[in-house]
Scaffold this motif. Structure first.
Motif, PDB file in Angstrom:
ATOM      1  N   LEU A  46     -63.303 -39.942  12.575  1.00  0.00           N
ATOM      2  CA  LEU A  46     -63.557 -40.366  13.521  1.00  0.00           C
ATOM      3  C   LEU A  46     -62.157 -39.547  15.048  1.00  0.00           C
ATOM      4  CD1 LEU A  46     -62.409 -43.345  15.476  1.00  0.00           C
ATOM      5  CD2 LEU A  46     -62.710 -43.054  12.498  1.00  0.00           C
ATOM      6  N   SER A  47     -62.126 -39.361  16.023  1.00  0.00           N
ATOM      7  CA  SER A  47     -61.473 -39.438  17.465  1.00  0.00           C
ATOM      8  C   SER A  47     -61.499 -40.264  17.910  1.00  0.00           C
ATOM      9  CB  SER A  47     -62.059 -37.864  17.893  1.00  0.00           C
ATOM     10  OG  SER A  47     -62.262 -36.491  17.465  1.00  0.00           O
ATOM     11  N   LEU A  48     -60.323 -40.970  18.244  1.00  0.00           N
ATOM     12  CA  LEU A  48     -60.095 -41.846  19.498  1.00  0.00           C
ATOM     13  C   LEU A  48     -59.492 -40.893  20.952  1.00  0.00           C
ATOM     14  CD1 LEU A  48     -58.212 -44.647  17.675  1.00  0.00           C
ATOM     15  CD2 LEU A  48     -60.474 -44.802  18.597  1.00  0.00           C
ATOM     16  N   LYS A  49     -59.839 -41.285  21.887  1.00  0.00           N
ATOM     17  CA  LYS A  49     -60.093 -40.975  23.001  1.00  0.00           C
ATOM     18  C   LYS A  49     -59.473 -42.151  24.298  1.00  0.00           C
ATOM     19  CE  LYS A  49     -64.846 -40.228  24.464  1.00  0.00           C
ATOM     20  NZ  LYS A  49     -65.618 -39.062  24.894  1.00  0.00           N
ATOM     21  N   ASP A  50     -59.001 -40.815  25.351  1.00  0.00           N
ATOM     22  CA  ASP A  50     -59.557 -42.067  26.476  1.00  0.00           C
ATOM     23  C   ASP A  50     -59.324 -40.789  27.375  1.00  0.00           C
ATOM     24  OD1 ASP A  50     -55.173 -42.276  27.152  1.00  0.00           O
ATOM     25  OD2 ASP A  50     -56.892 -40.798  26.916  1.00  0.00           O
ATOM     26  N   SER A  51     -59.147 -41.169  28.546  1.00  0.00           N
ATOM     27  CA  SER A  51     -59.572 -40.622  29.797  1.00  0.00           C
ATOM     28  C   SER A  51     -59.204 -39.001  30.069  1.00  0.00           C
ATOM     29  CB  SER A  51     -59.814 -41.154  30.743  1.00  0.00           C
ATOM     30  OG  SER A  51     -58.428 -41.262  31.713  1.00  0.00           O
ATOM     31  N   LYS A  52     -57.986 -39.033  29.364  1.00  0.00           N
ATOM     32  CA  LYS A  52     -57.061 -37.915  29.309  1.00  0.00           C
ATOM     33  C   LYS A  52     -56.871 -36.727  27.955  1.00  0.00           C
ATOM     34  CE  LYS A  52     -54.132 -39.464  33.087  1.00  0.00           C
ATOM     35  NZ  LYS A  52     -53.283 -39.568  33.995  1.00  0.00           N
ATOM     36  N   SER A  53     -57.245 -37.467  27.189  1.00  0.00           N
ATOM     37  CA  SER A  53     -56.114 -37.344  25.889  1.00  0.00           C
ATOM     38  C   SER A  53     -57.438 -37.616  24.152  1.00  0.00           C
ATOM     39  CB  SER A  53     -55.133 -37.719  25.548  1.00  0.00           C
ATOM     40  OG  SER A  53     -54.398 -37.269  25.576  1.00  0.00           O
ATOM     41  N   GLN A  54     -56.777 -36.782  23.205  1.00  0.00           N
ATOM     42  CA  GLN A  54     -57.330 -37.914  21.825  1.00  0.00           C
ATOM     43  C   GLN A  54     -57.136 -37.179  20.725  1.00  0.00           C
ATOM     44  OE1 GLN A  54     -61.519 -36.111  21.437  1.00  0.00           O
ATOM     45  NE2 GLN A  54     -61.398 -33.969  21.129  1.00  0.00           N
ATOM     46  N   VAL A  55     -56.999 -37.761  19.880  1.00  0.00           N
ATOM     47  CA  VAL A  55     -56.407 -37.706  18.465  1.00  0.00           C
ATOM     48  C   VAL A  55     -57.617 -37.922  17.138  1.00  0.00           C
ATOM     49  CG1 VAL A  55     -55.635 -39.925  18.369  1.00  0.00           C
ATOM     50  CG2 VAL A  55     -54.559 -38.309  17.326  1.00  0.00           C
ATOM     51  N   ARG A  56     -57.557 -37.063  16.120  1.00  0.00           N
ATOM     52  CA  ARG A  56     -57.860 -36.926  14.953  1.00  0.00           C
ATOM     53  C   ARG A  56     -57.909 -38.827  14.395  1.00  0.00           C
ATOM     54  NH1 ARG A  56     -59.226 -31.005  12.573  1.00  0.00           N
ATOM     55  NH2 ARG A  56     -61.110 -30.539  14.911  1.00  0.00           N
ATOM     56  N   CYS A  57     -58.447 -38.952  13.495  1.00  0.00           N
ATOM     57  CA  CYS A  57     -58.297 -40.004  12.815  1.00  0.00           C
ATOM     58  C   CYS A  57     -59.047 -40.173  11.332  1.00  0.00           C
ATOM     59  CB  CYS A  57     -58.617 -41.356  13.779  1.00  0.00           C
ATOM     60  SG  CYS A  57     -57.891 -42.048  14.966  1.00  0.00           S
ATOM     61  N   ALA A  58     -58.332 -40.320  10.643  1.00  0.00           N
ATOM     62  CA  ALA A  58     -59.503 -40.890   9.110  1.00  0.00           C
ATOM     63  C   ALA A  58     -58.828 -42.529   8.374  1.00  0.00           C
ATOM     64  CB  ALA A  58     -58.328 -39.957   8.235  1.00  0.00           C
ATOM     65  N   MET A  59     -59.857 -42.709   8.078  1.00  0.00           N
ATOM     66  CA  MET A  59     -59.638 -43.921   7.405  1.00  0.00           C
ATOM     67  C   MET A  59     -60.399 -43.721   6.610  1.00  0.00           C
ATOM     68  SD  MET A  59     -60.675 -47.793   9.185  1.00  0.00           S
ATOM     69  CE  MET A  59     -59.771 -49.531   8.950  1.00  0.00           C
ATOM     70  N   PHE A  60     -59.673 -44.429   4.809  1.00  0.00           N
ATOM     71  CA  PHE A  60     -59.246 -44.221   3.779  1.00  0.00           C
ATOM     72  C   PHE A  60     -60.782 -45.764   2.887  1.00  0.00           C
ATOM     73  CE2 PHE A  60     -58.298 -40.525   3.289  1.00  0.00           C
ATOM     74  CZ  PHE A  60     -57.112 -40.535   3.950  1.00  0.00           C
ATOM     75  N   LYS A  61     -61.839 -45.681   2.247  1.00  0.00           N
ATOM     76  CA  LYS A  61     -62.175 -46.946   2.017  1.00  0.00           C
ATOM     77  C   LYS A  61     -61.879 -47.685   0.980  1.00  0.00           C
ATOM     78  CE  LYS A  61     -63.253 -44.386  -2.720  1.00  0.00           C
ATOM     79  NZ  LYS A  61     -64.324 -44.237  -3.199  1.00  0.00           N
ATOM     80  N   GLY A  62     -60.479 -47.775   1.343  1.00  0.00           N
ATOM     81  CA  GLY A  62     -59.935 -49.394   1.011  1.00  0.00           C
ATOM     82  C   GLY A  62     -59.888 -49.219   1.787  1.00  0.00           C
ATOM     83  N   ASN A  63     -59.328 -49.468   3.068  1.00  0.00           N
ATOM     84  CA  ASN A  63     -59.161 -49.868   3.941  1.00  0.00           C
ATOM     85  C   ASN A  63     -60.387 -50.254   4.741  1.00  0.00           C
ATOM     86  OD1 ASN A  63     -56.643 -49.835   3.814  1.00  0.00           O
ATOM     87  ND2 ASN A  63     -56.043 -47.870   4.581  1.00  0.00           N
ATOM     88  N   ASN A  64     -61.575 -48.779   4.785  1.00  0.00           N
ATOM     89  CA  ASN A  64     -62.446 -49.552   6.269  1.00  0.00           C
ATOM     90  C   ASN A  64     -63.578 -50.476   5.695  1.00  0.00           C
ATOM     91  OD1 ASN A  64     -64.666 -48.462   3.718  1.00  0.00           O
ATOM     92  ND2 ASN A  64     -63.742 -46.148   4.711  1.00  0.00           N
ATOM     93  N   ARG A  65     -62.673 -51.388   4.235  1.00  0.00           N
ATOM     94  CA  ARG A  65     -63.841 -51.803   3.177  1.00  0.00           C
ATOM     95  C   ARG A  65     -63.817 -53.611   3.960  1.00  0.00           C
ATOM     96  NH1 ARG A  65     -63.599 -50.348  -2.809  1.00  0.00           N
ATOM     97  NH2 ARG A  65     -64.907 -48.800  -2.945  1.00  0.00           N
ATOM     98  N   ARG A  66     -62.320 -53.197   4.499  1.00  0.00           N
ATOM     99  CA  ARG A  66     -61.761 -54.487   4.819  1.00  0.00           C
ATOM    100  C   ARG A  66     -62.608 -55.094   6.365  1.00  0.00           C
ATOM    101  NH1 ARG A  66     -57.427 -53.500   2.290  1.00  0.00           N
ATOM    102  NH2 ARG A  66     -56.213 -52.568   4.020  1.00  0.00           N
ATOM    103  N   VAL A  67     -63.496 -53.881   7.608  1.00  0.00           N
ATOM    104  CA  VAL A  67     -63.180 -53.899   8.879  1.00  0.00           C
ATOM    105  C   VAL A  67     -64.803 -54.361   8.851  1.00  0.00           C
ATOM    106  CG1 VAL A  67     -63.923 -52.655  10.843  1.00  0.00           C
ATOM    107  CG2 VAL A  67     -62.054 -51.698   8.779  1.00  0.00           C
ATOM    108  N   ARG A  68     -64.341 -55.526   9.822  1.00  0.00           N
ATOM    109  CA  ARG A  68     -65.442 -56.816  10.257  1.00  0.00           C
ATOM    110  C   ARG A  68     -66.496 -55.826  11.388  1.00  0.00           C
ATOM    111  NH1 ARG A  68     -62.712 -62.008  11.991  1.00  0.00           N
ATOM    112  NH2 ARG A  68     -61.479 -60.123  12.726  1.00  0.00           N
ATOM    113  N   ILE A  69     -66.568 -55.468  11.539  1.00  0.00           N
ATOM    114  CA  ILE A  69     -67.226 -54.373  13.114  1.00  0.00           C
ATOM    115  C   ILE A  69     -67.944 -52.695  12.717  1.00  0.00           C
ATOM    116  CG2 ILE A  69     -65.624 -55.238  15.012  1.00  0.00           C
ATOM    117  CD1 ILE A  69     -65.041 -52.422  14.739  1.00  0.00           C
ATOM    118  N   SER A  70     -69.523 -52.983  12.722  1.00  0.00           N
ATOM    119  CA  SER A  70     -69.907 -51.556  12.575  1.00  0.00           C
ATOM    120  C   SER A  70     -69.270 -51.082  14.005  1.00  0.00           C
ATOM    121  CB  SER A  70     -71.330 -51.512  12.445  1.00  0.00           C
ATOM    122  OG  SER A  70     -71.507 -52.881  12.139  1.00  0.00           O
ATOM    123  N   PRO A  71     -68.227 -49.568  13.217  1.00  0.00           N
ATOM    124  CA  PRO A  71     -67.703 -49.129  14.096  1.00  0.00           C
ATOM    125  C   PRO A  71     -69.102 -47.817  14.879  1.00  0.00           C
ATOM    126  CG  PRO A  71     -66.142 -48.718  12.433  1.00  0.00           C
ATOM    127  CD  PRO A  71     -67.674 -49.622  12.423  1.00  0.00           C
TER     128      PRO A  71
END
Length: 444
Positions: A46-71
């Motif tokens: 995914l990318s995280l952005k605000d009104s001026k910039s954005q940055v690429r991101c990666a979240m590997f399955k070992g970590n995203n299994r613990r996320v309680r929200i649905s991005p």
């Protein structure tokens, strides 16, 4: 140039990644999700952005299994991530380790920051904590007069020790105005000095519901209180900053009532004191262990094959996406090509040419019939004219005027008397009919 070391591109990206990961390490970041992809490998990109910039991101399955929200795209989130570099492309990226909704996440971040700040100021230290009196006669209660917490406290006090007097200092326990109410109630109880111990608390709720007990002014008011304070906020799993600064923390309002209604012995005081020291020591040991773990994990990430595997997995996911796009594009091209060929075939089809030829044949047939009719009519007219001319020179016409034609037995027309002899039989062709005659005499 001869004295300088010329880097390969891969060496440069590796050095940059090492600098980023060693200097910045872990950061907290708030932003809006865009270009979210859940790869078949289980990793998220995914990318995280605000009104001026954005940055690429990666979240590997070992970590995203613990996320309680649905991005989802457009969602505001708070993430904890490692700053890194994707070496195959030289792209700056974040490796997300933790993700939560921005609203609760920001509160949790503010909670942790304020907790560290107040802890550094010594507000949570054991040195200032007061021991509860052995014989408690009067208990002050700072809470909502209509809430379930005050009913639970009064019920436990009545059941365990009816002689204990309870004084309620009414206060709001939720919302923006609750902070000032709680501070005022604690100060009023200290000014009156009419109770032995003060219970500050309310029933359970969300982090936002309990936030007034995390406000710095409330923590300072508890810290500055001359009366011993028991913090009884929420349920057993709820923890606020008021719990850390209070002299005693009770898991629930009912548990706080049980504490003040017991006859406190030296042994129970010692156990409580040792328990507090044990908790502090456990926290310190846990903090040191966590710091050591993070340092070792960072060192391990530089050489661990998992790091290379993650990079290769990310590269494989990228190649898979490119392959799917190429397949889709080829399928679209092969889907369009038959349509194009059909259109071309339609233009070249003999059906249209045959229709044109049939039309042309029909026109020629009509012309032929018309010309034939004209030719026949012309020939008929010519024939009639010739017949008329023939009739004008025909011997029949001469015969019709009273003349006749004489023929011998051989049907030869007699033009001279020399052709016959006396006694020959002749045939006379008249206008109407014929006569048989015999030559009686002839004259030259």
């Amino acid at each position: 140039m001869s004295q300088q070391h010329i880097l390969q591109v891969s060496e440069l990206t590796k050095k940059v990644r090492f600098i980023l990961e060693s200097e910045l390490n872990t950061v907290w970041l708030c932003g809006e999700i865009s270009n979210f992809i859940a790869a078949s490998s289980g990793h998220w990109y995914l990318s995280l952005k605000d009104s001026k910039s954005q940055v690429r991101c990666a979240m590997f399955k070992g970590n995203n299994r613990r996320v309680r929200i649905s991005p989802r795209n457009g969602q505001q989130v708070l993430v904890r991530a490692r700053v890194s570099l994707y070496e195959p492309r030289g792209d700056f990226q974040l490796i997300i380790e933790q993700m939560e909704d921005a609203g609760e996440g920001l509160l949790r971040q503010q909670y942790d920051q304020l907790k560290q700040k107040l802890n550094a100021q010594g507000l949570f230290g054991q040195a200032h904590k007061q021991i509860l009196p052995k014989h408690i006669k009067t208990v002050g209660i700072v809470t909502s007069p209509t809430g379930a917490a005050v009913k639970d406290i009064l019920s436990v006090l009545k059941r365990r020790n009816p002689t204990i007097k309870a004084i309620i200092y009414p206060s709001l326990v939720q919302g923006e105005a609750a902070t000032a109410d709680i501070v005022a109630a604690i100060r009023l109880a200290n000014e009156r000095n009419e109770c032995d111990v003060l219970i500050v608390g309310r029933g359970g709720g969300s982090l936002e519901d309990l936030w007034c007990f995390n406000e710095e002014s409330v923590v300072n008011a508890i810290y500055q209180s001359q009366l011993p304070i028991i913090s009884a906020v929420g349920h057993e799993i709820d923890t606020t900053l008021s719990d850390y600064v209070a002299d005693v923390r009770a898991a629930t309002p009912s548990a706080a009532a049980e504490l003040v209604s017991d006859e406190v012995t030296e042994l129970s005081d010692k156990i409580a004191h040792l328990t507090k020291r044990l908790l502090v020591n456990q926290q310190q040991v846990a903090q040191l262990s966590r710091q050591r773990y993070l340092a070792l994990a960072h060192r391990l990430s530089q050489v661990h094959p998992e790091q290379k595997l993650q990079v290769q997995q990310q590269k494989a996911d990228e190649l898979e996406n490119r392959l799917q796009y190429a397949i889709k594009r080829e399928l679209q091209r092969f889907t369009i090509k038959p349509t194009q060929l059909k259109a071309r075939l339609t233009l070249c089809s003999p059906e249209k040419s045959l229709a044109d030829k049939n039309k042309q044949l029909k026109q020629l047939t009509q012309r032929l019939e018309h010309n034939a009719q004209q030719l026949v009519s012309q020939k008929q007219q010519d024939f009639a004219h010739l017949v008329e001319q023939l009739h004008m020179v025909s011997p029949l016409a001469t015969i019709a005027r009273g003349y006749s034609i004489a023929r011998d037995a051989n049907h030869t027309i007699i033009k001279s008397t020399k052709q016959v002899t006396e006694g020959d039989e002749l045939t006379l062709q008249l206008h109407q009919g014929s006569l048989k005659t015999k030559v009686i005499s002839k004259q030259n």
